[in-house]
Scaffold this motif. Structure first.
Motif, PDB file in Angstrom:
ATOM      1  N   ALA A  62       0.632  -0.930   0.149  1.00 42.23           N
ATOM      2  CA  ALA A  62       0.180  -0.083   0.030  1.00 42.23           C
ATOM      3  C   ALA A  62       0.682   1.320  -0.039  1.00 42.23           C
ATOM      4  O   ALA A  62       1.990   1.352  -0.005  1.00 42.23           O
ATOM      5  CB  ALA A  62      -0.886  -0.073   1.468  1.00 42.23           C
ATOM      6  N   SER A  63       0.456   2.383  -0.571  1.00 41.73           N
ATOM      7  CA  SER A  63       1.003   3.486  -1.018  1.00 41.73           C
ATOM      8  C   SER A  63       1.274   4.359   0.545  1.00 41.73           C
ATOM      9  O   SER A  63       0.292   3.077   1.920  1.00 41.73           O
ATOM     10  CB  SER A  63       0.754   4.630  -1.406  1.00 41.73           C
ATOM     11  N   VAL A  64       2.310   4.828   1.202  1.00 42.38           N
ATOM     12  CA  VAL A  64       2.543   5.657   2.351  1.00 42.38           C
ATOM     13  C   VAL A  64       0.963   6.049   2.948  1.00 42.38           C
ATOM     14  O   VAL A  64       0.773   6.203   3.560  1.00 42.38           O
ATOM     15  CB  VAL A  64       3.480   6.815   2.278  1.00 42.38           C
ATOM     16  N   GLU A  65       0.458   6.677   1.677  1.00 44.05           N
ATOM     17  CA  GLU A  65      -0.627   8.418   2.083  1.00 44.05           C
ATOM     18  C   GLU A  65      -1.683   6.885   2.910  1.00 44.05           C
ATOM     19  O   GLU A  65      -2.348   7.036   3.928  1.00 44.05           O
ATOM     20  CB  GLU A  65      -1.214   8.517   1.142  1.00 44.05           C
ATOM     21  N   GLN A  66      -2.734   5.447   2.123  1.00 45.40           N
ATOM     22  CA  GLN A  66      -3.395   4.876   3.048  1.00 45.40           C
ATOM     23  C   GLN A  66      -3.093   4.458   3.809  1.00 45.40           C
ATOM     24  O   GLN A  66      -3.401   4.051   4.904  1.00 45.40           O
ATOM     25  CB  GLN A  66      -3.260   3.433   1.495  1.00 45.40           C
ATOM     26  N   ARG A  67      -1.332   4.374   4.182  1.00 48.16           N
ATOM     27  CA  ARG A  67      -1.313   3.176   5.607  1.00 48.16           C
ATOM     28  C   ARG A  67      -1.030   4.605   6.139  1.00 48.16           C
ATOM     29  O   ARG A  67      -1.655   4.569   7.578  1.00 48.16           O
ATOM     30  CB  ARG A  67       0.538   3.395   5.497  1.00 48.16           C
ATOM     31  N   GLN A  68      -0.674   5.573   6.127  1.00 50.40           N
ATOM     32  CA  GLN A  68      -1.230   6.863   7.325  1.00 50.40           C
ATOM     33  C   GLN A  68      -2.580   7.322   7.516  1.00 50.40           C
ATOM     34  O   GLN A  68      -2.889   6.959   9.002  1.00 50.40           O
ATOM     35  CB  GLN A  68      -0.349   8.241   6.508  1.00 50.40           C
ATOM     36  N   ALA A  69      -3.580   7.044   6.493  1.00 48.48           N
ATOM     37  CA  ALA A  69      -4.902   7.511   6.468  1.00 48.48           C
ATOM     38  C   ALA A  69      -5.418   6.307   7.359  1.00 48.48           C
ATOM     39  O   ALA A  69      -6.542   6.161   8.489  1.00 48.48           O
ATOM     40  CB  ALA A  69      -5.379   6.937   5.329  1.00 48.48           C
ATOM     41  N   VAL A  70      -4.663   4.601   7.592  1.00 45.48           N
ATOM     42  CA  VAL A  70      -5.494   3.904   8.123  1.00 45.48           C
ATOM     43  C   VAL A  70      -4.669   3.705   9.494  1.00 45.48           C
ATOM     44  O   VAL A  70      -5.854   2.929  10.427  1.00 45.48           O
ATOM     45  CB  VAL A  70      -5.522   2.060   7.425  1.00 45.48           C
ATOM     46  N   LEU A  71      -3.713   3.967   9.934  1.00 44.64           N
ATOM     47  CA  LEU A  71      -3.300   4.424  10.749  1.00 44.64           C
ATOM     48  C   LEU A  71      -3.948   5.203  12.045  1.00 44.64           C
ATOM     49  O   LEU A  71      -3.889   5.470  13.124  1.00 44.64           O
ATOM     50  CB  LEU A  71      -0.875   4.447  11.061  1.00 44.64           C
TER      51      LEU A  71
END
Length: 489
Positions: A62-71
């Motif tokens: 997953a992209s960094v932005e996707q992981r950031q949103a979930v975190l």
């Protein structure tokens, strides 16, 4: 009595049929829940779930932005469940409710937000000194992480492991300490609906010698993170090393709190009390050896004893309580076993030294201070892990550093002085992984936290977590077409 989930696998709560683990409220000694230990098949299933999630790539690629949103959504989910999590954690651990709700739960959510921010600031190495090539270094997730959290601060430390492992694209299996699994199980359940693909974060409950051991040795586990006792840490490192698995272990401490004669007296006094008595005294980073320069020693001891006798021991749900019960009957017996140690004549009790008065039930131990004649005394060399301070005088700065470093541990150190040159000397001379100068416990998650000697190997924190939970891959690309040798032409 409530039956709680044995495991959380593929985002589903599972109640297993393994041997029952009774969960006890340390303030009443009542059994408040029962958790069935995960059997071998359930542990294997959890690891298989984590491996499958990693290989599918929904999270690992997953992209960094996707992981950031979930975190960040995980952090929001913890905030939304904060009162419920704090309530069950208070009942399970005996830590005062205010400290759990306003400290550990807040820290748990903060761990996820921190790593969301951190991965957005990561940089890569690029080497272009060679005129024909560009070489850059990729960081890729390791795979499946086995995470084993401690019983003294489950929410703060367990969530730190999960957040740091998954931030970089790994999947994980978390095993809470068998003594207090409830709050962390509830927290992991809460974040399953925050956008995590099924299988990225799994949880199994059970004993370290069985469930923990199977996790560490499992062939589909790629790395291991453990926080707990030094003896167990040796076993885990040995088991992981036998299979060439990287591991970090954060272990015990017997930290020196050095109070020089030019310290801000009131600040040092407050800091010494916080350093040994917060979290019911059950913390590896406690300032459990209080070293006071002789010129202020008598005055400091009198004030330290007076304040210690006023520390409020009580029901962890009472807002006025400053120290609740110790976590378990076994640990209460361990802390009590150090009281007879004074009979050898090398130490004397100045305050406390036994069961807190007024409590017929519960594992309540008085805040205790013992004056010792030598740093070689058992009270200065063994980790008590309770509200139990050893205090002794020192004469010169050199004496302080020598005493502080005469320990098989080296987790943290404290130094109190108004003289900046003295503080700078102290932080250099104290042999420990973290030094707190003119402050009690402070944690900057960007900085590494780990110990020297028997306090551990490796560290947690921003860059340290990046190094541990990722693998380096060097990639070289020609800048222009190459004139290659034509073998066999």
């Amino acid at each position: 009595m409530t039956i709680h989930a044995t495991a959380i696998i593929d985002a589903e709560r599972i109640t297993g049929t393994g041997r029952p683990i009774e969960v006890v409220d340390p303030s009443t000694e009542a059994v408040i829940a029962e958790v069935a230990e995960a059997d071998d098949a359930l542990v294997d299933r959890a690891v298989a779930s984590a491996r499958a999630a990693f290989e599918r790539g929904e999270w690992s690629r997953a992209s960094v932005e996707q992981r950031q949103a979930v975190l960040r959504a995980c952090a929001d989910a913890i905030d939304a469940a904060a009162d419920r999590i704090a309530d069950v954690e208070c009942a399970n651990t005996g830590i005062p409710y205010a400290q759990v709700r306003n400290g550990q739960v807040v820290r748990a959510a903060g761990n996820f937000r921190f790593f969301a921010d951190y991965i957005g600031q990561m940089t890569a190495e690029l080497y272009e000194q060679d005129p024909l090539y560009l070489t850059y270094v990729r960081r890729e997730p390791v795979g499946v992480a086995a995470l084993i959290s401690p019983w003294n601060s489950p929410l703060a430390l367990g969530s730190m492991k999960v957040a740091s492992a998954i931030a970089f694209g790994n999947s994980c299996v978390l095993k809470p300490a068998e003594q207090d699994p409830l709050g962390l199980t509830m927290l992991i359940d809460a974040i399953q609906g925050a956008g995590l693909p099924a299988g990225v974060v799994n949880l199994v409950n059970g004993f370290g010698a069985s469930v923990g051991d199977r996790l560490v040795r499992h062939p589909d586990v790629d790395c291991v993170s453990f926080t707990g006792g030094t003896r167990t840490g040796r076993i885990i490192m040995s088991a992981a090393g036998a299979n060439l698995k990287p591991s970090i272990v954060e272990l015990g401490g017997k930290s020196a709190n050095i109070i020089f004669d030019d310290a801000d007296f009131e600040a040092a006094l407050d800091g010494a009390l916080i350093g040994i008595f917060s979290n019911n005294g059950q913390q590896c980073l406690a300032g459990s050896r209080v070293l006071v320069q002789r010129g202020i020693y008598k005055q400091f001891v009198e004030a330290f004893v007076e304040r210690t006798r006023k520390v409020r021991v009580g029901d962890p749900r009472d807002a006025a309580t400053e120290i609740g019960p110790l976590a378990t009957r076994q640990h209460y017996a361990h802390v009590m076993s150090f009281v007879p140690a004074i009979s050898d004549g090398g130490a004397r009790i100045l305050a406390g030294g036994g069961r807190a008065p007024g409590f017929e039930r519960g594992f309540y131990f008085q805040p205790t201070i013992a004056e010792v004649e030598s740093n070689a005394h058992r009270l200065c060399q063994e980790e008590i892990f309770g509200p139990f301070a050893a205090i002794m005088p020192f004469d010169t700065d050199e004496d302080a550093y020598r005493i502080a470093n005469e320990s098989r541990f080296g987790l943290v150190g404290y130094a109190w002085s108004r003289d900046i040159a003295r503080v700078m000397e102290a932080q250099e001379r104290i042999s420990a992984g973290t030094i707190w100068c003119n402050t009690p416990m402070f944690r900057d998650l960007r900085a590494p936290f780990g110990g020297f000697r028997e306090s551990g190997v490796g560290a947690e924190g921003g860059r340290a977590a990046e190094a541990f939970y990722t693998r380096q891959k060097a990639v070289s690309i020609p800048r222009r077409p190459l004139d290659l040798r034509k073998l066999g032409a």
